[in-house]
Design a protein around this motif. Structure first.
Motif, PDB file in Angstrom:
ATOM      1  N   GLY A  88      37.830  38.732  47.808  1.00  0.00           N
ATOM      2  CA  GLY A  88      38.485  39.274  48.984  1.00  0.00           C
ATOM      3  C   GLY A  88      39.885  38.745  49.251  1.00  0.00           C
ATOM      4  N   LYS A  89      40.409  37.907  48.369  1.00  0.00           N
ATOM      5  CA  LYS A  89      41.741  37.323  48.573  1.00  0.00           C
ATOM      6  C   LYS A  89      42.795  38.072  47.768  1.00  0.00           C
ATOM      7  N   ASN A  90      44.050  37.912  48.198  1.00  0.00           N
ATOM      8  CA  ASN A  90      45.191  38.406  47.433  1.00  0.00           C
ATOM      9  C   ASN A  90      45.517  37.339  46.388  1.00  0.00           C
ATOM     10  N   VAL A  91      45.513  37.731  45.132  1.00  0.00           N
ATOM     11  CA  VAL A  91      45.707  36.769  44.043  1.00  0.00           C
ATOM     12  C   VAL A  91      46.947  37.136  43.232  1.00  0.00           C
ATOM     13  N   LEU A  92      47.751  36.122  42.963  1.00  0.00           N
ATOM     14  CA  LEU A  92      48.906  36.260  42.088  1.00  0.00           C
ATOM     15  C   LEU A  92      48.716  35.295  40.921  1.00  0.00           C
ATOM     16  N   ILE A  93      48.537  35.831  39.729  1.00  0.00           N
ATOM     17  CA  ILE A  93      48.416  34.995  38.533  1.00  0.00           C
ATOM     18  C   ILE A  93      49.828  34.741  38.017  1.00  0.00           C
ATOM     19  N   ILE A  94      50.179  33.475  37.854  1.00  0.00           N
ATOM     20  CA  ILE A  94      51.524  33.096  37.416  1.00  0.00           C
ATOM     21  C   ILE A  94      51.434  32.422  36.048  1.00  0.00           C
ATOM     22  N   ASP A  95      52.129  33.000  35.081  1.00  0.00           N
ATOM     23  CA  ASP A  95      52.148  32.443  33.725  1.00  0.00           C
ATOM     24  C   ASP A  95      53.591  32.237  33.283  1.00  0.00           C
ATOM     25  N   ASP A  96      53.762  31.386  32.288  1.00  0.00           N
ATOM     26  CA  ASP A  96      55.107  31.082  31.831  1.00  0.00           C
ATOM     27  C   ASP A  96      55.716  32.193  30.990  1.00  0.00           C
ATOM     28  N   ILE A  97      54.943  32.715  30.017  1.00  0.00           N
ATOM     29  CA  ILE A  97      55.532  33.667  29.085  1.00  0.00           C
ATOM     30  C   ILE A  97      54.528  34.740  28.674  1.00  0.00           C
ATOM     31  N   LEU A  98      55.008  35.957  28.616  1.00  0.00           N
ATOM     32  CA  LEU A  98      54.213  37.077  28.120  1.00  0.00           C
ATOM     33  C   LEU A  98      54.675  37.316  26.692  1.00  0.00           C
ATOM     34  N   ASP A  99      53.853  36.870  25.762  1.00  0.00           N
ATOM     35  CA  ASP A  99      54.168  36.947  24.346  1.00  0.00           C
ATOM     36  C   ASP A  99      53.396  38.129  23.762  1.00  0.00           C
ATOM     37  N   THR A 100      52.163  37.910  23.379  1.00  0.00           N
ATOM     38  CA  THR A 100      51.312  39.013  22.907  1.00  0.00           C
ATOM     39  C   THR A 100      50.559  39.647  24.070  1.00  0.00           C
ATOM     40  N   GLY A 101      50.428  38.901  25.159  1.00  0.00           N
ATOM     41  CA  GLY A 101      49.695  39.381  26.328  1.00  0.00           C
ATOM     42  C   GLY A 101      48.262  38.881  26.360  1.00  0.00           C
ATOM     43  N   LYS A 113      36.552  39.568  37.700  1.00  0.00           N
ATOM     44  CA  LYS A 113      35.091  39.511  37.860  1.00  0.00           C
ATOM     45  C   LYS A 113      34.710  38.957  39.230  1.00  0.00           C
ATOM     46  N   ARG A 114      35.612  38.213  39.858  1.00  0.00           N
ATOM     47  CA  ARG A 114      35.328  37.544  41.129  1.00  0.00           C
ATOM     48  C   ARG A 114      35.735  38.368  42.345  1.00  0.00           C
ATOM     49  N   LYS A 115      36.161  39.597  42.106  1.00  0.00           N
ATOM     50  CA  LYS A 115      36.433  40.591  43.142  1.00  0.00           C
ATOM     51  C   LYS A 115      37.494  40.194  44.186  1.00  0.00           C
ATOM     52  N   PRO A 116      38.713  39.888  43.721  1.00  0.00           N
ATOM     53  CA  PRO A 116      39.785  39.656  44.697  1.00  0.00           C
ATOM     54  C   PRO A 116      40.147  40.971  45.386  1.00  0.00           C
ATOM     55  N   ALA A 117      40.737  40.897  46.568  1.00  0.00           N
ATOM     56  CA  ALA A 117      41.165  42.115  47.284  1.00  0.00           C
ATOM     57  C   ALA A 117      42.250  42.820  46.481  1.00  0.00           C
ATOM     58  N   ARG A 118      43.277  42.066  46.123  1.00  0.00           N
ATOM     59  CA  ARG A 118      44.372  42.573  45.290  1.00  0.00           C
ATOM     60  C   ARG A 118      44.740  41.498  44.292  1.00  0.00           C
ATOM     61  N   MET A 119      45.140  41.927  43.112  1.00  0.00           N
ATOM     62  CA  MET A 119      45.564  40.958  42.106  1.00  0.00           C
ATOM     63  C   MET A 119      46.804  41.494  41.401  1.00  0.00           C
ATOM     64  N   LYS A 120      47.805  40.634  41.297  1.00  0.00           N
ATOM     65  CA  LYS A 120      49.038  40.955  40.587  1.00  0.00           C
ATOM     66  C   LYS A 120      49.357  39.802  39.649  1.00  0.00           C
ATOM     67  N   THR A 121      50.221  40.102  38.684  1.00  0.00           N
ATOM     68  CA  THR A 121      50.597  39.081  37.701  1.00  0.00           C
ATOM     69  C   THR A 121      52.110  38.898  37.692  1.00  0.00           C
ATOM     70  N   CYS A 122      52.520  37.674  37.411  1.00  0.00           N
ATOM     71  CA  CYS A 122      53.939  37.344  37.351  1.00  0.00           C
ATOM     72  C   CYS A 122      54.174  36.417  36.168  1.00  0.00           C
ATOM     73  N   VAL A 123      55.187  36.718  35.381  1.00  0.00           N
ATOM     74  CA  VAL A 123      55.568  35.845  34.273  1.00  0.00           C
ATOM     75  C   VAL A 123      57.046  35.497  34.397  1.00  0.00           C
TER      76      VAL A 123
END
Length: 171
Positions: A88-101, A113-123
């Motif tokens: 149910g939380k807003n999640v932002l996954i932060i990684d250093d580099i998007l290489d192969t993904g 799998k843990r059912k966040p409300a919203r999830m976005k990614t940032c590199v």
């Protein structure tokens, strides 16, 4: 280990981009509280500086995925998982580099799998090459070169550099 480094992104360029990125992310989450999941170890400096630029409440969690041995890509393996419940939380996954993904795709799959409300990614960095994952926010697009600095390493070295540098040679 002796390597030659060529600065690709200097300290000032990093600071300026993070200000803009922080605003973009805050707007995307409508100023709501965000749980930032920092992918260790490479994204720790980026995460610390980025969340200071976000205009919202931020709680920080950590996840560690082992992907490299030196400069060689390996199979992604979860070494450390987030400690809080992100349902149910807003999640932002932060990684250093998007290489192969691969590692970002792995982290996203695990956290979804843990059912966040919203999830976005940032590199911080995205290499110009074919990937099987697209990040929501990208700091800089870079050539397909091995880079270090600002958290990124070769065998745990060079993380402390305040800039991003291309490894010109590796002896």
């Amino acid at each position: 280990m002796k390597v030659e480094l060529k600065i690709l992104i200097n300290e000032n360029e990093l600071k300026e981009r993070l200000k803009t990125l922080g605003r973009e992310i805050s707007e995307a989450f409508n100023g709501e509280k965000v749980t930032a999941v920092c992918i260790l170890k490479g994204a720790f400096m980026f995460t610390a500086d980025l969340i200071r630029e976000m205009e919202t409440e931020v709680e920080v969690e950590f996840m560690r995925i082992k992907s490299y041995d030196g400069m060689k890509k390996k199979v992604d393996k979860l070494l450390y998982d987030v400690e809080c419940d992100i349902k149910g939380k807003n999640v932002l996954i932060i990684d250093d580099i998007l290489d192969t993904g691969g590692s970002l795709k792995f982290a996203t799959k695990e956290l979804r799998k843990r059912k966040p409300a919203r999830m976005k990614t940032c590199v911080l960095l995205e290499k110009e090459r074919k990937k099987d994952f697209k990040a929501d926010f990208v700091g800089f697009k870079i050539p397909d070169k091995f880079v270090v600095g600002y958290g990124l390493d070769i065998n745990e070295l060079y993380r402390d550099l305040p800039y991003i540098a291309v490894v010109e040679n590796n002896n």
